[in-house]
Design an enzyme around this catalytic site. Structure first.
Site, mmCIF file in Angstrom:
data_model
loop_
_atom_site.group_PDB
_atom_site.id
_atom_site.type_symbol
_atom_site.label_atom_id
_atom_site.label_comp_id
_atom_site.label_asym_id
_atom_site.label_seq_id
_atom_site.Cartn_x
_atom_site.Cartn_y
_atom_site.Cartn_z
ATOM 1 C CG ASN A 105 35.448 35.193 37.163
ATOM 2 O OD1 ASN A 105 36.079 35.608 38.212
ATOM 3 N ND2 ASN A 105 34.787 35.476 35.484
ATOM 4 C CE LYS B 112 32.170 37.270 35.745
ATOM 5 N NZ LYS B 112 31.155 37.239 34.844
ATOM 6 C CG HIS C 45 36.857 37.903 32.677
ATOM 7 N ND1 HIS C 45 35.891 38.439 32.035
ATOM 8 C CD2 HIS C 45 36.286 36.296 32.545
ATOM 9 C CE1 HIS C 45 34.644 37.454 32.373
ATOM 10 N NE2 HIS C 45 34.889 36.306 32.449
ATOM 11 C CD GLU D 256 32.789 40.247 33.210
ATOM 12 O OE1 GLU D 256 33.067 40.202 34.302
ATOM 13 O OE2 GLU D 256 32.332 39.808 32.885
ATOM 14 C CD GLU E 65 34.272 32.955 30.854
ATOM 15 O OE1 GLU E 65 33.986 32.103 31.408
ATOM 16 O OE2 GLU E 65 35.311 33.863 30.538
ATOM 17 N N GLY F 208 27.180 36.047 31.211
ATOM 18 C CA GLY F 208 26.543 36.865 32.207
ATOM 19 C C GLY F 208 24.139 37.228 31.583
ATOM 20 C CB SER G 88 24.764 31.435 30.115
ATOM 21 O OG SER G 88 24.395 32.814 30.852
#
Ligand code: PGA
Length: 251
Positions: A8, A10, A97, A99, A170, A176, A215
């Site tokens: 991904n 992003k 996701h 985000e 996730e 991250g 991660s």
């Protein structure tokens, strides 16, 4: 079931940079991609075509959109439709996701609409789920997984073609942050996900890949892949460099 090794990207990489990275990934994986693993890259919209030009015609390589709006077309400034992704050869799209959920305020219901609409249009959907740190601390992991799966798959039933659906677990606190979930945390959440999928989709559930994300890097990917009910990974930061992503993909 094929294992999905997904990148991904992003909001990273221009078309030129994306093309270079995709080319390098293919070069580094030449002859090393295990037969039971597929590579899946989610570039930003503006780089999809460049990545498609590199990956098209290569067995085991797929690409997709990080997002779309669940309508055919219309006055939706800033959005793209599933049809537009399919037009660029995308096989997959992400929905839910963290985000999208926590930076852009997408609700469980909107995520469910996207999954159903994307499938209906012929995209394979990767539904992302996962708890926030405060939810883990409050012992609500199973509750969050259940709620996000119920809403995310509200428009899907057991007739779904299993290869057209994947779930990515996730945990938000591991994305991250460099903080990877431990083997027990991953196993437990993936098992809870499988159990809930069986409740929602019957026997089809056992053929749906459950990816781990948060991660993942070359040093921990294989240990994670060996865990029960882990059928792939969704990699952010460590997928941006070809040498690191290609260190994650092969068996
Ligand atoms: P990360 O991101 O690998 O950088 O933690 C994973 C993701 O957001 O899909």
């Amino acid at each position: 079931m094929k294992k999905l090794m997904a990148a991904n990207w992003k909001m990273h990489k221009t078309a030129t940079e994306a093309e270079e990275t995709a080319r390098e990934v293919v070069r580094l994986l030449d002859g090393k991609l295990a037969g039971d693993r597929s590579v899946l890259i989610f570039p930003p919209f503006t780089a999809i075509q460049a990545v498609a030009a590199v990956l098209s015609g290569r067995p085991g390589y797929y690409w997709g959109g990080q997002n779309f709006h669940p309508k055919d077309e219309g006055a939706f400034t800033g959005e793209v439709s599933p049809e537009m992704l399919l037009d660029l050869g995308c096989s997959y799209a992400l929905a839910g996701h963290s985000e999208r959920r926590w930076v852009f305020g997408e609700s469980d219901e909107l995520v469910g609409e996207k999954v159903a609409f994307g499938l209906q249009k012929g995209l394979r959907m990767v539904l992302c789920i996962g708890e926030k740190l405060e939810e883990r601390k409050a012992d609500k992991v199973e509750e969050v997984i259940s709620r996000q799966l119920e809403a995310g798959l509200a428009g899907v039933n057991e007739d779904v073609a299993p290869e057209s659906l994947a779930v990515a677990y996730e945990p938000v606190w591991a994305i991250g942050t460099g903080e990877v979930a431990g083997p027990e945390e991953i196993s437990e959440a993936h098992t809870q996900t499988r159990v809930k999928l069986r409740e929602l989709l019957g026997n089809t559930a056992d053929q749906i890949p459950i990816l781990y994300g948060g991660s993942v890097k070359p040093a921990n990917a294989e240990q994670i892949m060996e865990l029960d009910n882990v059928d792939g990974v969704l990699v952010g930061g460590a997928s941006l460099a070809a040498d690191s992503f290609s260190g994650i993909v092969p068996a």
